[in-house]
Write a protein that holds these residues in place. Structure first.
Motif, PDB file in Angstrom:
ATOM      1  N   ARG A  15      48.579  46.867  43.448  1.00 40.02           N
ATOM      2  CA  ARG A  15      48.438  45.991  42.285  1.00 40.02           C
ATOM      3  C   ARG A  15      46.972  45.593  42.069  1.00 40.02           C
ATOM      4  O   ARG A  15      46.512  45.491  40.929  1.00 40.02           O
ATOM      5  CB  ARG A  15      49.292  44.736  42.460  1.00 40.02           C
ATOM      6  N   TYR A  19      44.769  46.425  38.840  1.00 35.38           N
ATOM      7  CA  TYR A  19      44.077  45.360  38.099  1.00 35.38           C
ATOM      8  C   TYR A  19      42.597  45.703  37.912  1.00 35.38           C
ATOM      9  O   TYR A  19      42.056  45.598  36.805  1.00 35.38           O
ATOM     10  CB  TYR A  19      44.216  44.022  38.836  1.00 35.38           C
ATOM     11  N   SER A  22      42.001  48.255  35.376  1.00 34.13           N
ATOM     12  CA  SER A  22      42.109  47.751  34.002  1.00 34.13           C
ATOM     13  C   SER A  22      40.882  46.936  33.609  1.00 34.13           C
ATOM     14  O   SER A  22      40.579  46.781  32.431  1.00 34.13           O
ATOM     15  CB  SER A  22      43.361  46.880  33.873  1.00 34.13           C
ATOM     16  N   ARG A  23      40.179  46.412  34.580  1.00 35.06           N
ATOM     17  CA  ARG A  23      39.046  45.533  34.302  1.00 35.06           C
ATOM     18  C   ARG A  23      37.713  46.273  34.228  1.00 35.06           C
ATOM     19  O   ARG A  23      36.757  45.784  33.611  1.00 35.06           O
ATOM     20  CB  ARG A  23      38.944  44.465  35.405  1.00 35.06           C
ATOM     21  N   GLU A  82      41.509  27.982  40.100  1.00 35.22           N
ATOM     22  CA  GLU A  82      40.829  27.939  38.813  1.00 35.22           C
ATOM     23  C   GLU A  82      39.591  27.037  38.893  1.00 35.22           C
ATOM     24  O   GLU A  82      38.529  27.374  38.360  1.00 35.22           O
ATOM     25  CB  GLU A  82      41.779  27.436  37.722  1.00 35.22           C
ATOM     26  N   TRP A 103      36.491  37.366  37.899  1.00 36.58           N
ATOM     27  CA  TRP A 103      37.678  37.068  37.103  1.00 36.58           C
ATOM     28  C   TRP A 103      38.610  36.109  37.846  1.00 36.58           C
ATOM     29  O   TRP A 103      38.702  36.154  39.072  1.00 36.58           O
ATOM     30  CB  TRP A 103      38.461  38.361  36.821  1.00 36.58           C
ATOM     31  N   TYR A 104      39.267  35.276  37.044  1.00 38.56           N
ATOM     32  CA  TYR A 104      40.351  34.447  37.583  1.00 38.56           C
ATOM     33  C   TYR A 104      41.615  34.773  36.794  1.00 38.56           C
ATOM     34  O   TYR A 104      41.564  34.897  35.571  1.00 38.56           O
ATOM     35  CB  TYR A 104      40.026  32.951  37.428  1.00 38.56           C
ATOM     36  N   GLU A 105      42.714  34.934  37.482  1.00 32.48           N
ATOM     37  CA  GLU A 105      43.982  35.235  36.812  1.00 32.48           C
ATOM     38  C   GLU A 105      45.071  34.290  37.329  1.00 32.48           C
ATOM     39  O   GLU A 105      45.255  34.154  38.542  1.00 32.48           O
ATOM     40  CB  GLU A 105      44.416  36.682  37.086  1.00 32.48           C
ATOM     41  N   SER A 106      45.766  33.649  36.408  1.00 35.20           N
ATOM     42  CA  SER A 106      46.875  32.766  36.795  1.00 35.20           C
ATOM     43  C   SER A 106      48.227  33.439  36.568  1.00 35.20           C
ATOM     44  O   SER A 106      49.257  32.917  36.994  1.00 35.20           O
ATOM     45  CB  SER A 106      46.806  31.464  35.991  1.00 35.20           C
ATOM     46  N   ASP A 107      48.206  34.608  35.906  1.00 39.29           N
ATOM     47  CA  ASP A 107      49.445  35.307  35.562  1.00 39.29           C
ATOM     48  C   ASP A 107      50.062  35.928  36.828  1.00 39.29           C
ATOM     49  O   ASP A 107      49.520  36.879  37.395  1.00 39.29           O
ATOM     50  CB  ASP A 107      49.128  36.394  34.525  1.00 39.29           C
ATOM     51  N   ILE A 110      50.671  39.797  37.574  1.00 38.33           N
ATOM     52  CA  ILE A 110      49.639  40.789  37.895  1.00 38.33           C
ATOM     53  C   ILE A 110      49.730  41.225  39.356  1.00 38.33           C
ATOM     54  O   ILE A 110      49.980  42.400  39.644  1.00 38.33           O
ATOM     55  CB  ILE A 110      48.225  40.249  37.564  1.00 38.33           C
ATOM     56  N   PRO A 114      48.288  33.627  41.777  1.00 33.24           N
ATOM     57  CA  PRO A 114      46.992  33.419  41.116  1.00 33.24           C
ATOM     58  C   PRO A 114      45.878  33.934  42.038  1.00 33.24           C
ATOM     59  O   PRO A 114      46.006  33.859  43.260  1.00 33.24           O
ATOM     60  CB  PRO A 114      46.902  31.890  40.978  1.00 33.24           C
TER      61      PRO A 114
END
Lengths: 349, 146
Positions: A15, A19, A22-23, A82, A103-107, A110, A114
């Motif tokens: 994963r 990710y 994709s970035r 965050e 990057w920060y991701e809370s989803d 993914i 987080p």
């Protein structure tokens, strides 16, 4: 201490790879190598690795650190990933050595938790509580470069124009006793979240802290746990200040007290196992223009006793309520009396 | 010479935990690998502390009861014939009725809250007496925590 990645994390690894692909535009066939999963620390799941991929026919590599919030972290009520991400972004292009956050991701869709993706800064973080680590810092102290770098990084932190850096989102204490009383209230709240605590010595300590709160004359960015073990070291210099979980805007003596505390050294007079006290005083005062106020530092060391109790109550609670299976957390139940004993001595009994 | 038959049928829990700690430290942890290894050693530490706490519990309970009696007697003596603020009066009564961590926390809070009304001397006298009890209590806890 770190462990090499085994099969159990393969889904998460895939994963993370997806990710990053994709970035990073044009990252063809991105995959992770040299994966390490450090097991020190109490809060987050950390992945250190090199990502390699093909870009326009040539192989490209880049070191990364991914920090995940497993949802049952110590201090989870006080510092979110965050917030840490925002702090790291604010510190970019300042004198404070810190990893660049990408990057920060809370989803949760993914990678399940987080997370932050940041630069993997070169350097090592020897554990100051182990014999190898203590020897490392002792020898580095003898070479004379790292102690100065260590003190300079703290001075840079305290000299930072935090308003200009955008760090006022952390909350700015009012004048007078607001900072000290706010810290007492903050750690009381953490304990109340962990459950009802009836510890008379702690009650005595809190009442004393509320009654004797000092005024704050100058506000700085405070790390909140500035010591060896929370810093990366490369070529005898601090390459990054880590563990941005207890930062706040407040009295710089709060960090200085932590430096001076004998809780943060073992079997040596060197502050944080590294810095000769006189050298620290001279350099810190010269670089910041501040005079170290030892009476205030004594107050903040009492506050650290309260903070430690809050920390251990929270930690042992995570094991007790089944949120964590880490036996290190269970062990901390017996750290509470040790800190209370110390607090009582500080209070004069 | 003691034989197997002479031993108690059920091993006292504290002794059992202490033996489990040794087994964990000397037989299990060294043969464990990866992240489980430090956890196994930590389990040995936890078992050892539990064993010590359990072993000392009866003696500690007796000392605690004795200390509570002394504290109540001294608080009664120190406050006899004095007109105390309501909060402190209620808190002292609470300790007399049930001397435990909850009632002592309430008393400590009340003393600080009423400090001005109590005056420095009485505040110091009462808090000092409470602190004697707290020191004795933490000394006991340190016997199995340090």
């Amino acid at each position: 201490m770190s462990t090499k990645q085994g099969d159990s994390g393969s889904d998460r690894q895939q994963r993370i790879e997806a990710y990053l692909t994709s970035r990073i535009p044009g990252a063809d066939g991105l995959h992770m190598i040299n994966i390490e999963r450090p097991t020190v620390g109490w809060s987050h799941e950390i992945w250190l690795f090199d990502a390699v991929w093909s870009e326009s026919g040539r192989e490209v590599g880049r070191p990364f650190c991914v920090r995940l919030d497993p949802g049952n972290t110590l201090l989870r009520h006080m510092s979110s990933l965050e917030t840490q991400f925002r702090v790291l972004k604010c510190l970019e292009n300042t004198a404070v050595p810190a990893p660049e956050a990408y990057w920060y991701e809370s989803d949760l869709a993914i990678i399940g938790k987080p997370f932050i993706v940041m630069d993997r800064v070169p350097g090592a973080c020897p554990n100051p509580w182990g014999s190898d680590g203590r020897r490392y810092y002792q020898e580095a102290s003898g070479r004379g470069v790292l102690p100065g770098s260590f003190t300079q990084a703290l001075a840079d932190l305290h000299n930072l124009d935090w308003r200009a850096a955008g760090l006022d989102f952390l909350g700015v204490p009012g004048p007078g006793k607001d900072f000290a009383l706010g810290e007492v209230a903050k750690w009381k709240e953490l304990m109340s979240l962990a459950g009802v605590v009836h510890e008379p010595i702690l009650e005595d300590l809190i009442c004393w802290l509320e009654e004797n709160a000092p005024t704050t004359d100058r506000l700085s960015l405070i790390h909140g746990a500035y010591r060896t073990g929370n810093l990366l070291i490369h070529d005898d210099r601090v390459s990054a200040v880590l563990d941005w979980e207890t930062q706040c805007i407040g009295d710089p003596m709060y960090d200085v007290a932590y430096m001076l505390s004998d809780l943060n050294r073992e079997g040596t007079d060197l502050l944080s196992n590294l810095v000769p006290r006189d050298e620290f005083f001279r350099q810190y005062e010269r670089e910041t223009g501040l005079e170290i106020d030892e009476e205030k530092c004594r107050y903040y060391n009492m506050l650290y006793c309260m903070r430690s109790v809050a920390f251990w109550v929270s930690a042992s609670g995570l094991y007790a309520d089944g949120s964590s299976g880490d036996l290190r957390l269970a062990r901390t139940a017996w750290s509470i009396p040790v800190v209370l004993d110390r607090a009582a001595r500080e209070l004069g009994y | 010479m003691a034989t197997h038959r002479d031993r108690a049928v059920v091993t006292p829990p504290a002794e059992l935990l202490a033996r489990m700690s040794v087994t964990m430290k000397t037989a299990i942890a060294p043969n464990t690998t990866g992240t489980a290894k430090p956890q196994a050693y930590m389990a040995a530490v936890v078992l050892e502390k539990l064993a010590k706490q359990l072993e000392l519990a009866p003696a500690h309970a007796a000392q605690q009861a004795s200390d509570a009696e002394s504290l109540i007697a001294d608080l009664t003596r120190l406050t006899a014939s004095l007109s105390l603020p309501d909060g402190t009066t209620a808190a002292v009564s609470g300790v007399s009725a049930a001397c435990n961590a909850v009632s002592i926390c309430t008393l400590v809070q009340a003393l600080y809250a009423d400090r001005t009304l109590l005056g420095d001397d009485l505040f110091a006298a009462l808090l000092s007496r409470v602190r004697v009890a707290l020191r004795a209590d933490i000394n006991r806890r340190m016997e199995f925590s340090a």
